[in-house]
Design a protein around this motif. Structure first.
Motif, PDB file in Angstrom:
ATOM      1  N   LEU A  27      41.810  48.921  20.199  1.00  0.00           N
ATOM      2  CA  LEU A  27      41.828  49.238  21.689  1.00  0.00           C
ATOM      3  C   LEU A  27      40.994  48.177  22.431  1.00  0.00           C
ATOM      4  N   THR A  28      41.408  47.922  23.788  1.00  0.00           N
ATOM      5  CA  THR A  28      40.296  47.443  24.705  1.00  0.00           C
ATOM      6  C   THR A  28      40.029  48.717  25.606  1.00  0.00           C
ATOM      7  N   ILE A  29      38.530  48.725  25.457  1.00  0.00           N
ATOM      8  CA  ILE A  29      37.935  49.989  26.164  1.00  0.00           C
ATOM      9  C   ILE A  29      36.914  49.247  27.284  1.00  0.00           C
ATOM     10  N   GLN A  30      37.351  49.282  28.417  1.00  0.00           N
ATOM     11  CA  GLN A  30      36.355  48.944  29.795  1.00  0.00           C
ATOM     12  C   GLN A  30      36.153  47.392  29.460  1.00  0.00           C
ATOM     13  N   GLY A  31      37.387  46.563  29.049  1.00  0.00           N
ATOM     14  CA  GLY A  31      37.291  45.083  28.781  1.00  0.00           C
ATOM     15  C   GLY A  31      36.696  44.575  27.574  1.00  0.00           C
ATOM     16  N   LYS A  32      36.437  45.565  26.778  1.00  0.00           N
ATOM     17  CA  LYS A  32      35.769  45.371  25.317  1.00  0.00           C
ATOM     18  C   LYS A  32      36.649  45.529  24.063  1.00  0.00           C
ATOM     19  N   LYS A  33      36.810  44.620  23.321  1.00  0.00           N
ATOM     20  CA  LYS A  33      37.441  45.076  21.994  1.00  0.00           C
ATOM     21  C   LYS A  33      36.985  46.191  21.263  1.00  0.00           C
ATOM     22  N   ALA A  34      37.637  47.227  20.641  1.00  0.00           N
ATOM     23  CA  ALA A  34      36.948  48.248  19.913  1.00  0.00           C
ATOM     24  C   ALA A  34      37.873  48.802  19.006  1.00  0.00           C
ATOM     25  N   SER A  35      37.387  49.468  18.004  1.00  0.00           N
ATOM     26  CA  SER A  35      38.357  49.908  16.812  1.00  0.00           C
ATOM     27  C   SER A  35      38.070  51.562  16.904  1.00  0.00           C
ATOM     28  N   VAL A  36      39.110  52.394  17.068  1.00  0.00           N
ATOM     29  CA  VAL A  36      38.917  53.872  17.370  1.00  0.00           C
ATOM     30  C   VAL A  36      39.615  54.423  15.942  1.00  0.00           C
ATOM     31  N   LEU A  37      39.031  55.099  15.259  1.00  0.00           N
ATOM     32  CA  LEU A  37      39.483  56.063  14.210  1.00  0.00           C
ATOM     33  C   LEU A  37      39.728  57.435  14.749  1.00  0.00           C
ATOM     34  N   CYS A  38      41.204  57.675  14.365  1.00  0.00           N
ATOM     35  CA  CYS A  38      41.609  59.179  14.850  1.00  0.00           C
ATOM     36  C   CYS A  38      41.866  59.690  13.070  1.00  0.00           C
ATOM     37  N   PHE A  39      41.926  60.890  13.222  1.00  0.00           N
ATOM     38  CA  PHE A  39      42.230  61.496  11.727  1.00  0.00           C
ATOM     39  C   PHE A  39      42.732  62.993  12.053  1.00  0.00           C
ATOM     40  N   TYR A  40      43.496  63.026  10.893  1.00  0.00           N
ATOM     41  CA  TYR A  40      44.385  64.472  10.694  1.00  0.00           C
ATOM     42  C   TYR A  40      43.720  64.945   9.434  1.00  0.00           C
ATOM     43  N   SER A  41      43.518  66.305   9.494  1.00  0.00           N
ATOM     44  CA  SER A  41      43.234  66.743   8.113  1.00  0.00           C
ATOM     45  C   SER A  41      44.012  68.266   7.933  1.00  0.00           C
ATOM     46  N   ALA A  42      44.545  68.539   6.678  1.00  0.00           N
ATOM     47  CA  ALA A  42      45.245  69.816   6.572  1.00  0.00           C
ATOM     48  C   ALA A  42      44.484  70.428   4.954  1.00  0.00           C
ATOM     49  N   ARG A  43      44.466  71.687   5.182  1.00  0.00           N
ATOM     50  CA  ARG A  43      43.813  72.139   3.646  1.00  0.00           C
ATOM     51  C   ARG A  43      44.771  73.463   3.166  1.00  0.00           C
ATOM     52  N   ALA A  44      44.636  73.430   2.087  1.00  0.00           N
ATOM     53  CA  ALA A  44      45.145  74.711   1.384  1.00  0.00           C
ATOM     54  C   ALA A  44      44.303  75.526   0.349  1.00  0.00           C
ATOM     55  N   TYR A  45      44.214  76.670   0.174  1.00  0.00           N
ATOM     56  CA  TYR A  45      43.345  77.288  -0.714  1.00  0.00           C
ATOM     57  C   TYR A  45      44.031  78.160  -1.827  1.00  0.00           C
ATOM     58  N   ASN A  46      43.375  78.197  -2.957  1.00  0.00           N
ATOM     59  CA  ASN A  46      44.137  79.063  -4.083  1.00  0.00           C
ATOM     60  C   ASN A  46      45.423  78.939  -4.336  1.00  0.00           C
ATOM     61  N   ASP A  47      46.178  80.157  -4.048  1.00  0.00           N
ATOM     62  CA  ASP A  47      47.539  80.214  -4.368  1.00  0.00           C
ATOM     63  C   ASP A  47      48.369  79.398  -3.692  1.00  0.00           C
ATOM     64  N   ASP A  48      47.928  78.926  -2.246  1.00  0.00           N
ATOM     65  CA  ASP A  48      48.618  78.201  -1.276  1.00  0.00           C
ATOM     66  C   ASP A  48      48.617  76.805  -1.720  1.00  0.00           C
ATOM     67  N   ILE A  49      47.730  76.380  -2.676  1.00  0.00           N
ATOM     68  CA  ILE A  49      47.598  75.024  -3.154  1.00  0.00           C
ATOM     69  C   ILE A  49      49.316  74.338  -3.475  1.00  0.00           C
ATOM     70  N   LEU A  50      49.673  74.760  -4.418  1.00  0.00           N
ATOM     71  CA  LEU A  50      50.686  74.159  -4.906  1.00  0.00           C
ATOM     72  C   LEU A  50      51.955  74.039  -3.861  1.00  0.00           C
ATOM     73  N   PRO A  51      52.230  75.271  -3.292  1.00  0.00           N
ATOM     74  CA  PRO A  51      53.220  75.043  -2.178  1.00  0.00           C
ATOM     75  C   PRO A  51      52.852  74.015  -1.064  1.00  0.00           C
ATOM     76  N   PHE A  52      51.415  73.995  -0.587  1.00  0.00           N
ATOM     77  CA  PHE A  52      51.081  72.989   0.068  1.00  0.00           C
ATOM     78  C   PHE A  52      51.261  71.353  -0.272  1.00  0.00           C
ATOM     79  N   MET A  53      50.909  71.292  -1.546  1.00  0.00           N
ATOM     80  CA  MET A  53      51.124  69.643  -2.109  1.00  0.00           C
ATOM     81  C   MET A  53      52.597  69.459  -2.336  1.00  0.00           C
ATOM     82  N   GLU A  54      53.538  70.465  -2.505  1.00  0.00           N
ATOM     83  CA  GLU A  54      54.807  69.961  -2.596  1.00  0.00           C
ATOM     84  C   GLU A  54      55.459  69.876  -1.353  1.00  0.00           C
ATOM     85  N   SER A  55      54.770  70.462  -0.018  1.00  0.00           N
ATOM     86  CA  SER A  55      55.203  70.181   1.304  1.00  0.00           C
ATOM     87  C   SER A  55      54.708  68.939   1.910  1.00  0.00           C
TER      88      SER A  55
END
Length: 88
Positions: A27-55
């Motif tokens: 991006l250019t932010i206020q006239g200066k070149k910049a790199s911005v990191l956007c991220f998304y994270s999703a989790r599953a626990y225990n018995d929900d892990i396999l359906p989550f991985m398959e999805s």
């Protein structure tokens, strides 16, 4: 775009699985070149892990598209203190 999966286990059994997507934007932010990191994270626990991985393949395209469509442009006060913290 960078996608990776991390997990936690104990005694040979998975406790948690997390998929992370990192999107680095130039991006250019206020006239200066910049790199911005956007991220998304999703989790599953225990018995929900396999359906989550398959999805993951079914969700991947939507996740990527949503990351690209993010409309976030940080703004900074003089002195380097970010104003985005108040706006998020």
């Amino acid at each position: 775009m960078l996608e990776f999966i991390v997990s936690d286990s104990s005694n040979g059994k998975l406790n948690c699985v997390e998929v992370d997507i990192h999107y680095y934007r130039q991006l250019t932010i206020q006239g200066k070149k910049a790199s911005v990191l956007c991220f998304y994270s999703a989790r599953a626990y225990n018995d929900d892990i396999l359906p989550f991985m398959e999805s993951i393949p079914a969700h991947r395209e939507k996740w990527y598209e949503a990351m690209v469509k993010l409309n976030i442009t940080p703004k900074f006060k003089s002195g380097g203190t970010t104003a985005t913290e108040r706006n998020l």
